[in-house]
Design an enzyme around this catalytic site. Structure first.
Site, short mmCIF file in Angstrom:
data_model
loop_
_atom_site.label_atom_id
_atom_site.label_comp_id
_atom_site.label_asym_id
_atom_site.label_seq_id
_atom_site.Cartn_x
_atom_site.Cartn_y
_atom_site.Cartn_z
N HIS A 76 0.84 -1.20 0.00
CA HIS A 76 0.00 0.00 0.00
C HIS A 76 0.87 1.25 0.00
O HIS A 76 1.79 1.36 0.80
CB HIS A 76 -0.89 -0.03 1.24
CG HIS A 76 -2.07 0.87 1.13
ND1 HIS A 76 -1.95 2.22 1.03
CD2 HIS A 76 -3.39 0.59 1.08
CE1 HIS A 76 -3.17 2.75 0.93
NE2 HIS A 76 -4.06 1.79 0.96
N ARG A 147 -2.80 1.01 -6.41
CA ARG A 147 -1.82 0.92 -5.33
C ARG A 147 -0.47 0.40 -5.79
O ARG A 147 0.57 0.93 -5.40
CB ARG A 147 -2.36 0.00 -4.23
CG ARG A 147 -3.51 0.63 -3.52
CD ARG A 147 -4.16 -0.34 -2.54
NE ARG A 147 -5.25 0.35 -1.87
CZ ARG A 147 -6.12 -0.23 -1.06
NH1 ARG A 147 -6.01 -1.51 -0.81
NH2 ARG A 147 -7.08 0.46 -0.50
N HIS A 218 0.31 -4.64 3.00
CA HIS A 218 -1.03 -4.31 3.49
C HIS A 218 -2.01 -5.48 3.41
O HIS A 218 -2.84 -5.67 4.28
CB HIS A 218 -1.56 -3.14 2.68
CG HIS A 218 -2.92 -2.67 3.10
ND1 HIS A 218 -3.19 -2.32 4.40
CD2 HIS A 218 -4.07 -2.50 2.42
CE1 HIS A 218 -4.46 -1.94 4.49
NE2 HIS A 218 -5.02 -2.06 3.32
#
Lengths: 456, 247
Positions: A76, A147, A218
């Protein structure tokens, strides 16, 4: 959960450790559902909660459930940067910040050096000396690229030496324009809580100076292989949410983890598990005194005793941190064949080191957080190795998985649909033995697959 | 930096607890309070001393697990933070810092700084939910909610169930927690069908579990990391009274 119990080829229960008393308990059932999350904490530092772990999925894998696409991990872009080697947890700043924030690093190396020495502030760097690199590289999407793209672009700038903090691993996320355009009140309404949180952690106010961010692990798209009923390759064993591999392919989009949690839990499993259970009505309640339970319990107790018996000098966290460094270095944002092979070797060495040097104080028969962590780390070694193996096998860049050998001239991902358009499902073949790869081909009937383009 | 940590040690729920003081070294200014405890534990284990048990999970202020009483305040000297969001820059180098578990009869100590907050789960099970209808979801436009109500409800829903309100209250009252749950649901149409039953059941469960009552000292509001205000207690009282009269 420390083991899965299988009777006549079907999942019939689990062995778990009572966290308060340490008692090893048996739970029998007609079916087992794993809703146990992802394995992002293999990297030690991640945005996951500290107690998140991949142990349940790993026990299922060792008992025969296929593990699919382990190499697909999401990194992320908007996390608060690491501040030193004592850190245990990375904080995620919400993705929504990229709606109005602009990401940049200085154009001039001299400004970078002054920033690192705290001789100037970001707000003092004139507009023409700022490199809004996402807007430059991806004019059509700008700061709103997905992302994986935003993360790699931040890494690219920092690798080139333009990182803006002492460690060289941070970029700016700037709200000055948004505050000018929308006014203080609108920005406060949208992001007030995030600004407050950022200021508490860093003691720097985003109202005055841009935030500093850097990518962090993430979410893990890979997980236990499941069919459309969310059943794994073991009859009666189901996996839902992040624990399975099913919904996100190589790359998860924002908010869709919550969507998957709701969809799997509310709308899919309640309708599909009934089919399996309907054939079990005639069966009696699972007997937890069956020999399969006794065997699984014995294996768990032996594993725990083996950990206590090491009586070494190193703490669990210090070894887990080393695993995290290996993973981030060789199985992180950019991977290549040489690095992945080295990573597998290093993980193997570290696993040996663990079994020679770890020190877990106390006993099993009590609340023992060090033992909990040690049991999880044993599984993280195997997950890390499996991730590296899968990444090594997938000689293409796809979604969150970036192989340096497979990129375009502009440094973008390059897929190889001819050879890799499949789900890689790995079957456990025993300790120290290479797992077997099963390929599930992906067939697209209603859409034409294309290459992502965020430039125009 | 170095600190002296005076910390509550208690082997298990039945054992008698006591304070021990440990010296921790090499703590960075930017370390969080929990990272300082990690560092201390690492040093203790290497010395052959059993590490300090403490509760934690998300380490970003949203799970409510890190229940520590630091220098006489729930979650320590900073305002509107959980312990994981408290940083060592708030302490003078060399300071002696006193760390205790939540002190409340309804939250028994499990070990050292870890308490059993299961009582909160029992209160939630008594009524902190709405009826889930199955079948197709309604069109969102069928249920209109004003912006102000939605915001108020969200303010109450920000409660993370950490228990700082109970630990701070001289009566050991869980009113702020219960009020946050009742209030967030009472303000939305989805929560109205069970509103009366919810208020009665959650208050009854709170009393049964040994939490005290509210005398409006507002200590809970001061220490709440999510700044839930006692306005919500007023709303709980109104919901409860209405519910009793409608019995």
């Amino acid at each position: 959960m420390l083991d899965l119990v299988i009777i006549n080829g079907q999942a019939k229960g689990i062995i778990a450790r009572n966290l308060v008393t340490g008692e090893i308990e048996r739970f029998g059932a007609h079916a087992v559902v794993l809703a146990t999350g992802g394995y992002g904490n293999t990297y030690f530092l991640s945005t996951n909660a500290m107690n998140s772990n991949g142990s349940a999925a790993m026990q299922a894998y060792r008992k025969g459930a296929f593990f699919a696409n382990p190499c697909f991990a999401q990194i992320h872009p908007t996390c608060i940067p690491v501040h030193g080697d004592q850190q245990c947890k990375l904080t995620l700043m919400s993705e929504s910040l990229r709606n109005d924030g602009r990401i940049w690093v200085p154009k001039k190396m001299e400004d970078v050096m002054k920033l690192r020495k705290h001789e100037i502030k970001a707000s003092q760097i004139p507009e023409e000396d700022r490199d809004y690199y996402l807007e430059r590289r991806y004019p059509a999407f700008g700061n709103l690229v997905p992302r994986d793209v935003a993360s790699r672009a931040a890494k690219e700038r920092c690798d080139a030496g333009y990182g803006v903090n002492e460690t060289g691993l941070a970029v700016f996320l700037d709200f000055a324009d948004a505050i000018k355009r929308l006014g203080h009140q609108r920005v406060e309404e949208r992001y007030g809580n995030l600004f407050q949180m950022y200021e508490k952690i860093t003691s720097s106010s985003p109202w005055e100076e841009p935030m500093m961010i850097y990518p962090a692990i993430h979410y893990t798209m890979g997980g236990l292989w499941v069919d459309y009923d969310l059943q794994t390759t073991i009859p009666g064993l189901y996996a839902i949410g992040e624990a399975n591999f099913s919904d996100h392919g190589g790359n998860r989009l924002g908010a869709s983890a919550l969507m998957q949690g709701l969809a799997d839990g509310y709308f899919i499993l309640p309708y599909t598990i009934g089919d399996y259970l309907s054939h079990k009505f005639a069966e009696p309640k699972t007997d937890i005194n069956a020999p399969e339970f006794a065997e699984a319990e014995k294996a768990v107790k032996e594993r725990i005793a083996k950990i206590f018996a090491v009586k070494g000098t190193e703490t669990v966290d210090s070894i887990h941190k080393k695993l995290g460094h290996i993973m981030w270095e060789y199985v992180g944002m950019a991977r290549n064949e040489e690095g992945l092979k080295k990573g597998i070797e290093e993980i193997g060495k570290l696993r040996e080191e663990f079994w020679k040097t770890v020190r877990v104080p106390g006993t099993n028969e009590e609340f023992n957080q060090e033992l909990e962590k040690a049991l999880r780390l044993v599984d993280f070694f195997d997950i890390g190795e499996l991730m590296a193996r899968d990444a090594l096998n997938r000689k293409e860049s796809c979604g969150g998985h970036f192989r340096e050998e497979m990129q375009t001239e502009e440094g973008e991902t390059k897929r190889d649909d001819e050879n890799f358009m499949y789900v890689a499902a790995w079957e456990y073949k025993g300790e120290g033995v290479a797992p077997e790869l099963h390929k599930e081909d992906l067939k697209y009937e209603n859409i034409k697959i294309a290459t992502r383009n965020y430039k125009d | 930096m170095e600190y002296n940590i005076k910390v509550w040690r208690q082997k298990n729920a039945k054992a008698k607890g006591h304070f021990e003081t440990y010296h921790v070294t090499g703590v960075e200014e930017d370390a969080s309070f929990l990272e300082m405890l990690d560092i201390l534990n690492d040093q203790l284990i290497r010395k052959g001393i059993e590490p300090i048990a403490f509760d934690h999970d998300c380490r970003e202020g949203i799970c409510g697990a890190c229940s520590l009483y630091i220098d006489g305040r729930a979650h320590g000297p900073d305002d509107q933070v959980t312990t994981c969001q408290l940083f060592m820059r708030h302490f003078k180098p060399g300071a002696t810092i006193t760390v205790e578990p939540w002190r409340s009869g309804a939250f028994p100590v499990i070990k050292d700084l870890v308490v059993d907050r299961g009582a909160f789960d029992k209160i939630l099970q008594a009524g902190g939910f709405i009826t889930v209808r199955t079948g197709a979801a309604q069109d969102a436009n069928n249920i209109l909610i004003s912006h102000d109500d939605a915001e108020l409800s969200m303010d109450a829903a920000a409660c993370v169930g950490c228990g700082a309100c109970v630990a701070t209250c001289k009566n050991g009252s869980a009113m702020l927690f219960v009020a946050a749950r009742v209030s967030s649901l009472a303000l939305l149409p989805q929560g109205r069908p069970e509103a009366a039953r919810r208020a009665r059941a959650m208050v009854a469960k709170m009393d049964e579990l040994g939490f005290g009552n509210c005398t409006n000292t507002r200590a809970c509001e001061m220490e709440c990391p999510k700044h839930v205000t006692i306005d919500h207690i007023a709303r709980l009282n109104r919901e409860y009274l209405k519910a009793r009269f409608s019995e």
